[in-house]
Design a protein around this motif. Structure first.
Motif, PDB file in Angstrom:
ATOM      1  N   ILE A  37       0.876  -1.062   0.150  1.00  0.00           N
ATOM      2  CA  ILE A  37       0.078   0.091  -0.177  1.00  0.00           C
ATOM      3  C   ILE A  37       0.643   1.395  -0.005  1.00  0.00           C
ATOM      4  O   ILE A  37       0.415   2.272  -0.770  1.00  0.00           O
ATOM      5  N   LYS A  38       2.055   1.433   0.843  1.00  0.00           N
ATOM      6  CA  LYS A  38       2.843   2.283   0.796  1.00  0.00           C
ATOM      7  C   LYS A  38       3.427   2.600  -0.345  1.00  0.00           C
ATOM      8  O   LYS A  38       3.714   3.750  -0.867  1.00  0.00           O
ATOM      9  N   GLU A  39       3.858   1.524  -1.195  1.00  0.00           N
ATOM     10  CA  GLU A  39       4.509   1.556  -2.452  1.00  0.00           C
ATOM     11  C   GLU A  39       3.443   2.102  -3.607  1.00  0.00           C
ATOM     12  O   GLU A  39       3.917   3.088  -4.292  1.00  0.00           O
ATOM     13  N   ILE A  40       2.293   1.726  -3.393  1.00  0.00           N
ATOM     14  CA  ILE A  40       1.086   2.301  -4.193  1.00  0.00           C
ATOM     15  C   ILE A  40       0.931   3.668  -4.136  1.00  0.00           C
ATOM     16  O   ILE A  40       1.033   4.830  -4.959  1.00  0.00           O
ATOM     17  N   GLU A  41       0.900   4.253  -2.917  1.00  0.00           N
ATOM     18  CA  GLU A  41       0.730   5.670  -2.594  1.00  0.00           C
ATOM     19  C   GLU A  41       1.959   6.464  -3.057  1.00  0.00           C
ATOM     20  O   GLU A  41       1.726   7.626  -3.128  1.00  0.00           O
ATOM     21  N   THR A  42       2.937   6.093  -2.932  1.00  0.00           N
ATOM     22  CA  THR A  42       4.447   6.802  -3.203  1.00  0.00           C
ATOM     23  C   THR A  42       4.465   6.709  -4.646  1.00  0.00           C
ATOM     24  O   THR A  42       4.958   7.701  -5.069  1.00  0.00           O
ATOM     25  N   HIS A  43       4.387   5.622  -5.237  1.00  0.00           N
ATOM     26  CA  HIS A  43       4.594   5.483  -6.654  1.00  0.00           C
ATOM     27  C   HIS A  43       3.638   5.151  -7.828  1.00  0.00           C
ATOM     28  O   HIS A  43       3.710   4.638  -8.667  1.00  0.00           O
ATOM     29  N   TYR A  44       2.422   5.609  -7.362  1.00  0.00           N
ATOM     30  CA  TYR A  44       1.047   5.302  -8.269  1.00  0.00           C
ATOM     31  C   TYR A  44       1.346   5.973  -9.550  1.00  0.00           C
ATOM     32  O   TYR A  44       0.526   5.428 -10.622  1.00  0.00           O
ATOM     33  N   ASP A  45       1.982   6.798  -9.928  1.00  0.00           N
ATOM     34  CA  ASP A  45       2.309   7.562 -11.195  1.00  0.00           C
ATOM     35  C   ASP A  45       3.256   6.842 -12.084  1.00  0.00           C
ATOM     36  O   ASP A  45       3.417   7.186 -13.129  1.00  0.00           O
ATOM     37  N   MET A  46       3.870   5.809 -11.643  1.00  0.00           N
ATOM     38  CA  MET A  46       4.803   4.739 -12.337  1.00  0.00           C
ATOM     39  C   MET A  46       4.063   3.750 -12.664  1.00  0.00           C
ATOM     40  O   MET A  46       3.037   3.401 -12.603  1.00  0.00           O
ATOM     41  N   GLU A  47       5.077   3.012 -13.784  1.00  0.00           N
ATOM     42  CA  GLU A  47       4.393   1.560 -14.093  1.00  0.00           C
ATOM     43  C   GLU A  47       4.239   0.664 -13.085  1.00  0.00           C
ATOM     44  O   GLU A  47       4.992  -0.525 -13.349  1.00  0.00           O
ATOM     45  N   LEU A  48       3.673   0.732 -12.357  1.00  0.00           N
ATOM     46  CA  LEU A  48       3.197  -0.289 -11.331  1.00  0.00           C
ATOM     47  C   LEU A  48       2.527  -1.356 -11.670  1.00  0.00           C
ATOM     48  O   LEU A  48       1.533  -1.198 -12.552  1.00  0.00           O
ATOM     49  N   THR A  49       2.857  -2.952 -11.365  1.00  0.00           N
ATOM     50  CA  THR A  49       2.058  -4.001 -11.874  1.00  0.00           C
ATOM     51  C   THR A  49       1.947  -4.900 -10.594  1.00  0.00           C
ATOM     52  O   THR A  49       2.968  -4.853  -9.630  1.00  0.00           O
ATOM     53  N   VAL A  50       0.979  -5.627 -10.625  1.00  0.00           N
ATOM     54  CA  VAL A  50       0.764  -6.432  -9.376  1.00  0.00           C
ATOM     55  C   VAL A  50       1.982  -7.566  -9.447  1.00  0.00           C
ATOM     56  O   VAL A  50       2.417  -7.976  -8.371  1.00  0.00           O
ATOM     57  N   GLN A  51       2.536  -7.792 -10.575  1.00  0.00           N
ATOM     58  CA  GLN A  51       3.719  -8.708 -10.560  1.00  0.00           C
ATOM     59  C   GLN A  51       4.741  -8.159  -9.880  1.00  0.00           C
ATOM     60  O   GLN A  51       5.604  -8.642  -9.007  1.00  0.00           O
ATOM     61  N   GLU A  52       5.123  -6.903 -10.208  1.00  0.00           N
ATOM     62  CA  GLU A  52       6.110  -5.918  -9.606  1.00  0.00           C
ATOM     63  C   GLU A  52       5.877  -5.766  -7.935  1.00  0.00           C
ATOM     64  O   GLU A  52       6.862  -6.021  -7.262  1.00  0.00           O
ATOM     65  N   LEU A  53       4.746  -5.475  -7.541  1.00  0.00           N
ATOM     66  CA  LEU A  53       4.413  -5.227  -6.319  1.00  0.00           C
ATOM     67  C   LEU A  53       4.711  -6.402  -5.460  1.00  0.00           C
ATOM     68  O   LEU A  53       5.245  -6.382  -4.301  1.00  0.00           O
ATOM     69  N   SER A  54       4.029  -7.603  -6.031  1.00  0.00           N
ATOM     70  CA  SER A  54       4.253  -8.888  -5.140  1.00  0.00           C
ATOM     71  C   SER A  54       5.771  -9.180  -5.196  1.00  0.00           C
ATOM     72  O   SER A  54       6.202  -9.882  -4.144  1.00  0.00           O
ATOM     73  N   GLY A  55       6.511  -9.062  -6.027  1.00  0.00           N
ATOM     74  CA  GLY A  55       7.795  -9.314  -5.977  1.00  0.00           C
ATOM     75  C   GLY A  55       8.623  -8.416  -5.033  1.00  0.00           C
ATOM     76  O   GLY A  55       9.657  -9.153  -4.292  1.00  0.00           O
ATOM     77  N   GLN A  56       8.144  -7.118  -4.707  1.00  0.00           N
ATOM     78  CA  GLN A  56       8.824  -6.467  -3.684  1.00  0.00           C
ATOM     79  C   GLN A  56       8.697  -6.877  -2.081  1.00  0.00           C
ATOM     80  O   GLN A  56       9.573  -6.943  -1.286  1.00  0.00           O
ATOM     81  N   VAL A  57       7.716  -7.950  -2.176  1.00  0.00           N
ATOM     82  CA  VAL A  57       7.479  -8.544  -0.690  1.00  0.00           C
ATOM     83  C   VAL A  57       7.785  -9.993  -0.880  1.00  0.00           C
ATOM     84  O   VAL A  57       7.236 -10.813   0.185  1.00  0.00           O
ATOM     85  N   PHE A  58       8.068 -10.398  -1.846  1.00  0.00           N
ATOM     86  CA  PHE A  58       8.708 -12.035  -2.191  1.00  0.00           C
ATOM     87  C   PHE A  58       7.595 -12.937  -2.090  1.00  0.00           C
ATOM     88  O   PHE A  58       7.684 -13.749  -1.551  1.00  0.00           O
ATOM     89  N   ILE A  59       6.466 -12.636  -2.649  1.00  0.00           N
ATOM     90  CA  ILE A  59       5.275 -13.634  -2.717  1.00  0.00           C
ATOM     91  C   ILE A  59       4.752 -13.629  -4.418  1.00  0.00           C
ATOM     92  O   ILE A  59       5.013 -12.822  -5.002  1.00  0.00           O
ATOM     93  N   THR A  60       3.913 -14.564  -4.583  1.00  0.00           N
ATOM     94  CA  THR A  60       3.238 -14.588  -5.794  1.00  0.00           C
ATOM     95  C   THR A  60       2.302 -13.553  -6.017  1.00  0.00           C
ATOM     96  O   THR A  60       1.570 -13.074  -4.898  1.00  0.00           O
ATOM     97  N   PRO A  61       1.902 -12.939  -7.306  1.00  0.00           N
ATOM     98  CA  PRO A  61       0.828 -12.123  -7.672  1.00  0.00           C
ATOM     99  C   PRO A  61      -0.564 -12.687  -7.052  1.00  0.00           C
ATOM    100  O   PRO A  61      -1.466 -11.952  -6.572  1.00  0.00           O
ATOM    101  N   GLN A  62      -0.559 -14.170  -7.284  1.00  0.00           N
ATOM    102  CA  GLN A  62      -2.081 -14.530  -6.810  1.00  0.00           C
ATOM    103  C   GLN A  62      -1.992 -14.713  -5.287  1.00  0.00           C
ATOM    104  O   GLN A  62      -3.265 -14.410  -4.706  1.00  0.00           O
TER     105      GLN A  62
END
Length: 272
Positions: free
Chosen positions: A171-196
């Protein structure tokens, strides 16, 4: 059965879109939820509210705040069910979820409900004595929302280790970098779990998938830009909130709000 609707453009940080009390509540069903944060409280009688398939009873003085687009329905349990309510908007509407700890449903007990009833009655009195000071209404709106901020910490979910480890940093990553090319794949990778798995956790704690949360956050930021910068092009706003394609942005905006970005801007100008 007094009810007041916003009759001015959204120019304050936070304000009421609608508010009312002594309302003879009718049964209703909203499978797609309501587009704004909204609060419902029992004044007299008893009601049953179903939220995402779970049933709850609202006795006198008890209330519930529900986040946008959360499926719910109301049904009276007694012959007479009187309620008070409020819906919330503003140019920083997207910050409400952060204020509330990103909770989708917050229940209010009778003691706190008494305070909220007094706030609603005070606002209704102001509407009865025009002209209404929109700045004071904004302060009243903020004060009411703070009652729900107090309430969220009585629930242990926010302190759940899974929430703290996986949901909160995303959530903090989304609120900080919502203007960038964020994907669920990238977000899940940052916390070391699968997108699913990330989306399952979002659904568990927030009632939506990770993609839905990201998209809704971006659309809410777009609303701010549409109102704060009335001359900014839709294409530029799309880029500012992380959409590379303006057509895709317009389609997503319309799906979530029911209108196009330009219609949203025009609608909020039409009250002036």
């Amino acid at each position: 059965m007094p009810i007041k609707f916003r009759s001015t453009p959204v120019s304050e940080p936070l304000t009421f879109d609608s508010i009312g009390n002594s309302w003879n509540q009718e049964d209703l069903s909203r499978p797609e939820g309501y587009p704004l944060y909204h609060y419902l409280q029992t004044e007299k009688g008893t009601g049953r509210i179903t939220i995402q398939g779970k049933k709850y009873i609202l006795n006198e003085g008890e209330g519930v705040l529900i986040a946008p687009f959360i499926s719910h329905s109301y049904y009276r349990q007694t012959e007479e069910w009187m309620t008070s309510f409020a819906t919330f908007t503003g140019v920083i509407e997207s910050s409400i979820s952060t204020m509330l700890g990103n909770r989708q449903v917050i229940f209010i007990e009778k003691e706190q409900g008494t305070k909220i009833s007094a706030l609603i009655a005070n606002v209704m009195e102001k509407y009865e004595n025009p002209p209404v000071d929109v700045k004071l209404l904004s302060i009243d709106c903020y004060c009411m929302l703070m009652n729900f901020v107090d309430g969220i910490y009585t629930n242990d979910l926010i302190n759940d280790p899974l929430y703290q480890r996986y949901i909160d940093p995303v959530i903090k990553e989304i609120e900080t970098h919502y203007d960038m090319e964020l994907t669920v794949q990238e977000l899940s990778g940052q916390v070391f779990i699968t997108p699913q798995y990330l989306s399952r956790l979002f659904s568990r704690f927030l009632g939506c998938s990770a993609y839905e949360y990201l998209t809704t956050y971006r659309i809410n930021k777009a609303k701010e830009f549409l109102l704060i910068y009335p001359r900014m092009k839709v294409e530029d706003i799309a880029q500012r909130v992380g959409f590379l394609d303006a057509s895709h942005f317009i389609a997503r905006f319309r799906k979530i709000t029911g209108i196009t970005p330009l219609e949203f801007r025009k609608l909020n100008r039409s009250y002036s």
